[in-house]
Each structure stands twice: as structure tokens, then as C-alpha cells.
Design an enzyme around this catalytic site. Sequence first.
Site, PDB file in Angstrom:
ATOM      1  N   LYS A 150       0.860  -1.245  -0.123  1.00 22.95           N
ATOM      2  CA  LYS A 150       0.092  -0.092  -0.101  1.00 22.95           C
ATOM      3  C   LYS A 150       0.725   1.171   0.137  1.00 22.95           C
ATOM      4  O   LYS A 150       2.054   1.343   0.479  1.00 22.95           O
ATOM      5  CB  LYS A 150      -0.898  -0.005   1.282  1.00 22.95           C
ATOM      6  CG  LYS A 150      -1.911   0.886   1.096  1.00 22.95           C
ATOM      7  CD  LYS A 150      -3.140   0.218   0.507  1.00 22.95           C
ATOM      8  CE  LYS A 150      -4.293   1.067   0.288  1.00 22.95           C
ATOM      9  NZ  LYS A 150      -5.571   0.185   0.012  1.00 22.95           N
TER      10      LYS A 150
HETATM   11  N1  GLU Z   1      -7.276   0.327  -3.289  1.00 22.50           N
HETATM   12  C1  GLU Z   1      -8.037  -0.749  -3.557  1.00 22.50           C
HETATM   13  C2  GLU Z   1      -8.170  -1.926  -2.248  1.00 22.50           C
HETATM   14  O1  GLU Z   1      -7.985  -1.457  -1.486  1.00 22.50           O
HETATM   15  C3  GLU Z   1      -7.755  -1.567  -4.760  1.00 22.50           C
HETATM   16  C4  GLU Z   1      -6.364  -2.086  -4.902  1.00 22.50           C
HETATM   17  C5  GLU Z   1      -5.836  -2.761  -6.085  1.00 22.50           C
HETATM   18  O2  GLU Z   1      -6.846  -2.806  -7.051  1.00 22.50           O
HETATM   19  O3  GLU Z   1      -4.721  -3.126  -6.279  1.00 22.50           O
HETATM   20  O4  GLU Z   1      -8.656  -2.935  -2.446  1.00 22.50           O
END
Ligand code: GLU
Length: 416
Positions: free
Chosen positions: A106
Site C-alpha cells: 500500500k
Molecule cells: N485500493 C483498492 C483496495 O484497497 C484496490 C487495490 C488494487 O486494485 O490494487 O483494495
Amino acid sequence: MEKGPSPFEAVLKQIDMVAEKLKLDPSTVEKIKHPRKIVIVSVPIKMDDGRIKVFTGYRVQFDMARGPYKGGIRYHPNVDLDEIKALAAWMTWKCAVMDIPYGGAKGGITCNPKEMSKGELERLTRKYTAMLLDEIGPYKDVPAPDVYTDAQTMVWIMDTYSQFKGYLVPEVVTGKPVELGGSEGREEATGRGIAICAREAAKHLGIDLKGARVAVQGFGNVGKAVAKLLYEMGCKIIAVSDSRGGIYRADGLNLPAVIEHKLKAGQLSSFEGCEGITNEELLELECEVLVPAALENQITEANADRIRAKIVVEGANGPSTPGARQIMQERGIFVVPDILANGGGVTVSYFEWTQNLHREHWTEEEVNRKLEEKMVRAFDNVLEVAKKHNVSMADAAYILAISRVKDAHEKLGLWP
Ligand code: GLU
């Protein structure tokens, strides 16, 4: 906004719970408790008034035993290392629950995008990307949108990365616009996955979704899509909210009109013919389905005993604390945990990445059909584990995810 309990502490508690249940080897537990890599950058950019301002940016690469790091990038004033570490761990479990070949990561920048111009956001995104150039990559770490980042943000990342490489690399990020390698259905995918989970949970409990009362907290990409899809499935959307507050109508809101209003007015509260409510009040409404789709720590031990929904589908990441989940579970509320409920987004991200690597473009029907399959399978897998271990869906999802990650680690061994 006041900060709640540490999300990363919640992560560690969840790992301990699984370790105890499955009697995991302490060495493996030790290995999966620590993020592999944490990168913190100071990102200087020129603001529109000529001043230089330095923002703090993060990328936490939590685990890559099952595949390349994967996870969104969030822009929010509350972003800090503890939050990003937790979100990176949850991405790892989410990809494992959905059974897609990724690890978890993240990123985030502590900033208030609502007070920044498009030009400032572009410079911030491009500079952050340039500073992380050696960390991201199609087989290494693939970012995506998250809170207050979108398809435009992904284009800036893709273009900056591609300019350095000297050729176009669409597969370095997902969540792009369809015109630039994005997948059909990606924008709605998280919301669609949540709606599928609500439908499966209702089916499991014998609740008819037709006319079922639904409250949705958060009206960003996720909240808006889930409200719209559940409305189309025949639910009565009695309340929705954004960061400023919510609107309530016992007989159900005219959702298309609400969406149009939000688009024009930029907020929900001035929508006519309904009552205003706070975000806290929305959570406590009597309803069949509650979808917290805003930020972490919304349902805590302080308000969990006041939740009156039959089903809680966690649209956001970490919207309820482990203690709150426990209370809801004891009160007979069926909670579909975040790492399952909102896994539709990263699943279609995986479809996007696959299409990019093969230079293909699938139809929306194909994407939605594959998403439906993956979502229902993951829901059934988690339900099976819940029955087998006689635990809640939340505990079952962590058991399933962590045991898949643990299996990968045990097979890989430790080198050197
Ligand atoms: N931000 C989204 C999540 O928390 C999508 C992450 C992604 O598609 O890599 O799942």
C-alpha cells in the site's frame, strides 16, 4: 478528524488469533508479521503560488510470497506509517482470500487533495512516482487507486514510469481509464463485489433483498457504486453519506437523483425531500444491510452494541475494529469482512493487469462474469472455513488468507 486505535495493532491481533486457532509455527508467524520493505520519501513540489512544499509519501511492501506486491495509493490528511502498514497487510490477505497471484502493498501521501489544484496533484504524483521508480514495476509492485486517487492519478504514474523506461508500460498500474489500457468494469468493481457479498449473505440468512433497507456510509467511488447496484437489485437505500454528513429517507432514496445531485452540488446534504443525519447516526440505523464504505475505525467498541443492521458488508478497509466485530458477532450480526467484501476491486485490477500483459481488451460482460465467479467462490470458501472452525466470517477470512500465505512461505523456505 480524530484518529482511532492503531490499525496495525489490529493486524497483529488478527494474526495472533489465526496463529492460535491453527497452532501455527511461531517462526512462520514471526515472518508474516513484518512488512518486507518500507519506503518513506519526502516529496518536494512547487505549489501554484510559487512556494515549495514538502509532502511525506509512503510505500509499504508487506509480502510477496504469492506474487508481485499489489495495492492502492491513498491521498489523505490522516495518512501515516501505521495506517499504510495495516493497509498493506490487509492487501496481502485480500489477494490471498480472492486467490489471485499477488502479494500485498500500500502507498500513501499525507496531503489534503481537496485543497490542492489539479496541477499540484499532478506534480505531487509524478514526483512521488519518480522517487519510487526502482520500487514499482509490472512484476514487482503494481499500484492502483484508493481513497482520493483515481484513474487520472494512475495515468500520471503510468506516464512518468513509461517516460523513464522509454516505452509505454500500462501494466505498471491498474485502475487506468479504459482509453489507456484500463479494464471495462474496473471503476465499479469494488462496489459490484460488495453488492455480490450482500446478495450472498442475504441468501445464506434467508433474507429477501427486494425491499431490504440499506444504509451506505461513504459516497466515493465505492459507496456510490454499491448504493447504485443494490438499488438496481431492488433494495431500498434509506441512507447515504459523504465526509460532510448524510441523508435519510425511511421510504428509500431516489438513488439516480442523489447521484446526479452529488455530481452537481459536490455534496449530499442539500438533497431535498429527506432528513439530514450524521455519519455516526447512519451506522446505527435499523436496516437489513449496512455498508461502511468510508474509512477505518468507524465501528468500534464504543458503538458496536448500537448497530442495528442484520448484515454488515465492510466496503472500506478496516471499518470495524476486531473488538467491534466480536461484539457484532455475539449480537448475531452477520459481518462480511473487508478482505472478502471489497476484494472485487483488486480482482478486476488483476484482470486489467492480465489484459495489459497480453495486450487484450475484454468486454464488460466477460469482466463482470469472471468477477461474479471469483466473488462467489471466495464467499463460499470463507463460509466453509467459518463452518469448519465454528467461527465468524471475519475470523474465517483471516484463517483462510493467512494459511494460504503461510503455505507459500513454508514451500519457499528461507534463503539464505
Ligand atoms: N485500493 C483498492 C483496495 O484497497 C484496490 C487495490 C488494487 O486494485 O490494487 O483494495
